[in-house]
Design a protein around this motif. Structure first.
Motif, mmCIF file in Angstrom:
data_model
loop_
_atom_site.group_PDB
_atom_site.id
_atom_site.type_symbol
_atom_site.label_atom_id
_atom_site.label_comp_id
_atom_site.label_asym_id
_atom_site.label_seq_id
_atom_site.Cartn_x
_atom_site.Cartn_y
_atom_site.Cartn_z
ATOM 1 N N MET A 211 0.892 -1.100 -0.087
ATOM 2 C CA MET A 211 0.230 0.105 -0.157
ATOM 3 C C MET A 211 0.705 1.472 -0.095
ATOM 4 N N THR A 212 1.394 1.240 -1.077
ATOM 5 C CA THR A 212 2.647 2.386 -1.852
ATOM 6 C C THR A 212 2.149 3.820 -1.724
ATOM 7 N N PRO A 213 1.641 4.779 -0.756
ATOM 8 C CA PRO A 213 1.425 5.911 -0.854
ATOM 9 C C PRO A 213 1.673 6.305 -2.056
ATOM 10 N N THR A 214 0.845 7.563 -2.856
ATOM 11 C CA THR A 214 1.426 8.018 -4.170
ATOM 12 C C THR A 214 1.352 9.482 -3.995
ATOM 13 N N ILE A 215 2.402 10.431 -4.469
ATOM 14 C CA ILE A 215 2.321 12.047 -4.035
ATOM 15 C C ILE A 215 2.407 11.500 -5.575
ATOM 16 N N LEU A 216 1.233 12.896 -5.930
ATOM 17 C CA LEU A 216 1.165 14.548 -7.028
ATOM 18 C C LEU A 216 1.978 15.188 -6.507
ATOM 19 N N VAL A 217 3.575 15.710 -7.516
ATOM 20 C CA VAL A 217 4.177 16.869 -7.366
ATOM 21 C C VAL A 217 4.218 17.984 -8.330
ATOM 22 N N VAL A 218 3.823 18.981 -8.320
ATOM 23 C CA VAL A 218 3.115 20.062 -8.812
ATOM 24 C C VAL A 218 4.363 20.941 -8.239
ATOM 25 N N GLU A 219 5.566 21.327 -9.662
ATOM 26 C CA GLU A 219 5.785 22.347 -9.337
ATOM 27 C C GLU A 219 6.544 22.236 -10.825
ATOM 28 N N ASP A 220 6.972 23.901 -11.079
ATOM 29 C CA ASP A 220 6.738 24.318 -12.521
ATOM 30 C C ASP A 220 8.721 24.508 -12.733
ATOM 31 N N GLU A 221 10.050 24.131 -12.026
ATOM 32 C CA GLU A 221 11.007 24.622 -11.803
ATOM 33 C C GLU A 221 11.541 22.858 -12.393
ATOM 34 N N PRO A 222 11.825 22.748 -13.078
ATOM 35 C CA PRO A 222 12.524 21.371 -12.703
ATOM 36 C C PRO A 222 13.743 20.529 -12.360
ATOM 37 N N ALA A 223 14.797 21.417 -12.080
ATOM 38 C CA ALA A 223 15.580 21.333 -11.184
ATOM 39 C C ALA A 223 14.788 20.840 -9.518
ATOM 40 N N ILE A 224 14.374 21.792 -9.203
ATOM 41 C CA ILE A 224 13.279 21.498 -7.786
ATOM 42 C C ILE A 224 12.272 20.647 -8.382
ATOM 43 N N GLN A 225 11.838 20.045 -8.930
ATOM 44 C CA GLN A 225 10.885 19.159 -9.067
ATOM 45 C C GLN A 225 11.713 18.277 -8.946
ATOM 46 N N GLU A 226 13.253 17.297 -9.896
ATOM 47 C CA GLU A 226 13.842 16.855 -9.766
ATOM 48 C C GLU A 226 13.657 16.279 -8.297
ATOM 49 N N LEU A 227 14.446 17.157 -7.333
ATOM 50 C CA LEU A 227 14.745 17.228 -6.055
ATOM 51 C C LEU A 227 14.322 16.831 -5.067
ATOM 52 N N VAL A 228 12.476 17.126 -5.396
ATOM 53 C CA VAL A 228 10.835 16.389 -4.643
ATOM 54 C C VAL A 228 11.370 15.489 -4.809
ATOM 55 N N VAL A 229 11.313 14.923 -6.125
ATOM 56 C CA VAL A 229 10.942 13.332 -6.327
ATOM 57 C C VAL A 229 11.748 12.265 -6.031
ATOM 58 N N ILE A 230 13.439 12.727 -6.478
ATOM 59 C CA ILE A 230 14.653 11.939 -6.195
ATOM 60 C C ILE A 230 14.068 11.266 -4.379
ATOM 61 N N ASN A 231 13.553 12.381 -3.859
ATOM 62 C CA ASN A 231 14.193 12.560 -2.794
ATOM 63 C C ASN A 231 12.418 11.404 -2.144
ATOM 64 N N LEU A 232 11.491 12.410 -2.617
ATOM 65 C CA LEU A 232 10.413 11.234 -2.799
ATOM 66 C C LEU A 232 10.430 9.658 -2.544
ATOM 67 N N LYS A 233 11.068 9.691 -3.703
ATOM 68 C CA LYS A 233 11.313 8.217 -4.155
ATOM 69 C C LYS A 233 11.690 7.313 -3.022
ATOM 70 N N HIS A 234 12.935 8.222 -2.957
ATOM 71 C CA HIS A 234 14.282 7.261 -1.923
ATOM 72 C C HIS A 234 13.602 6.970 -0.649
ATOM 73 N N ALA A 235 12.453 7.563 -0.108
ATOM 74 C CA ALA A 235 11.532 7.368 0.723
ATOM 75 C C ALA A 235 10.704 7.097 0.460
ATOM 76 N N GLY A 236 10.750 5.485 -0.843
ATOM 77 C CA GLY A 236 9.817 4.798 -0.523
ATOM 78 C C GLY A 236 7.929 5.301 -1.374
ATOM 79 N N PHE A 237 7.565 6.534 -1.968
ATOM 80 C CA PHE A 237 6.762 6.622 -2.078
ATOM 81 C C PHE A 237 7.054 6.608 -3.635
ATOM 82 N N LEU A 238 5.182 6.081 -4.708
ATOM 83 C CA LEU A 238 4.915 6.165 -5.189
ATOM 84 C C LEU A 238 5.098 8.043 -6.406
ATOM 85 N N VAL A 239 5.637 8.654 -6.914
ATOM 86 C CA VAL A 239 5.305 9.541 -7.393
ATOM 87 C C VAL A 239 5.404 10.278 -9.064
ATOM 88 N N VAL A 240 3.748 11.212 -9.272
ATOM 89 C CA VAL A 240 2.859 11.357 -10.048
ATOM 90 C C VAL A 240 4.565 12.978 -10.483
#
Length: 228
Positions: free
Chosen positions: A1-30
């Protein structure tokens, strides 16, 4: 039951930083780079939490948060606002728009992950990934184990999700349609009677320990899990 997190961010570098850390924490990311992209993602499948930037091309994050809170389908989705707007009045405006938490840039990725976990524990305890006990019945989503009266219980993946949802929402009555949305996902289209099949399987697995009696049929409505 892995939670899915939607990241809404228009700056690519910040979006990538958030996505990578959430994935490393075990979340599914959109990912979404705008409110319009976020709308499309949400229509396809409801996320379990949204990390939402304020300054987006077109519609702002605050406007999107208000829209989500006004819609019955999306009003319960937890929202964390992630923004460079640091003034107190900005934070008040974001929280008034419906955000559950407010994180300012620059931010610590570890702190953001901790905030995500904290909001999920508060708003959606069934997604926090922590073991739950009701009497002598214990379920642990991290290890995918169920123990009843000291004995291991073998459950299929759907029965496991169903039991975990019941145990984290004890004493509340749910219709078959609500259980389909909560356990299977609102983007899955199957017959409501499918719920009955999995309820029977769950009760059969719990019967040796006597915990099958906790899964109660509420005549004319649906099902309830007895917690006391």
């Amino acid at each position: 039951m892995t939670p899915t997190i939607l990241v809404v961010e228009d700056e690519p570098a910040i979006q990538e930083l958030v996505v990578i850390n959430l994935k490393h924490a075990g979340f599914l990311v959109v990912r979404a780079g705008s409110a319009e992209e976020a709308d499309s993602a949400i229509r396809a499948a409801l996320p379990d939490l949204i990390v939402l930037d304020w300054m987006l091309p077109g519609q702002s994050g605050v406007a999107l948060a208000r829209k989500l809170r006004a819609d019955e389908r999306t009003r319960e989705i937890p929202i964390i606002m992630l923004t460079a707007r640091v003034h107190e009045e900005d934070k008040v405006q974001g929280l008034d728009a419906g955000a559950d938490d407010y994180v300012t840039k620059p931010f610590s990725p570890k702190e953001l992950v901790a905030r995500v976990r904290a909001v999920l524990r508060r708003r959606a305890p069934h997604l926090a990934g922590e073991a739950v006990e009701v009497g002598s019945l214990q379920i642990n989503p991290a290890t995918h184990r169920v123990v009843a009266a000291g004995q291991s219980v073998d459950l299929g993946p759907t029965e496991f999700r169903l039991l975990f949802f019941f145990m984290t929402h004890a004493e509340r009555v749910y219709t078959r349609a609500q259980l389909l949305d909560e356990v299977w996902g609102d983007h899955v289209f199957i017959e409501e009677r499918t719920v009955d099949v999995h309820i029977r399987r769950l009760r059969a697995a719990l019967e040796p320990s006597g915990h099958h009696e906790r899964v109660e049929t509420v005549r004319g409505t649906g099902y309830r899990f007895r917690g006391a």
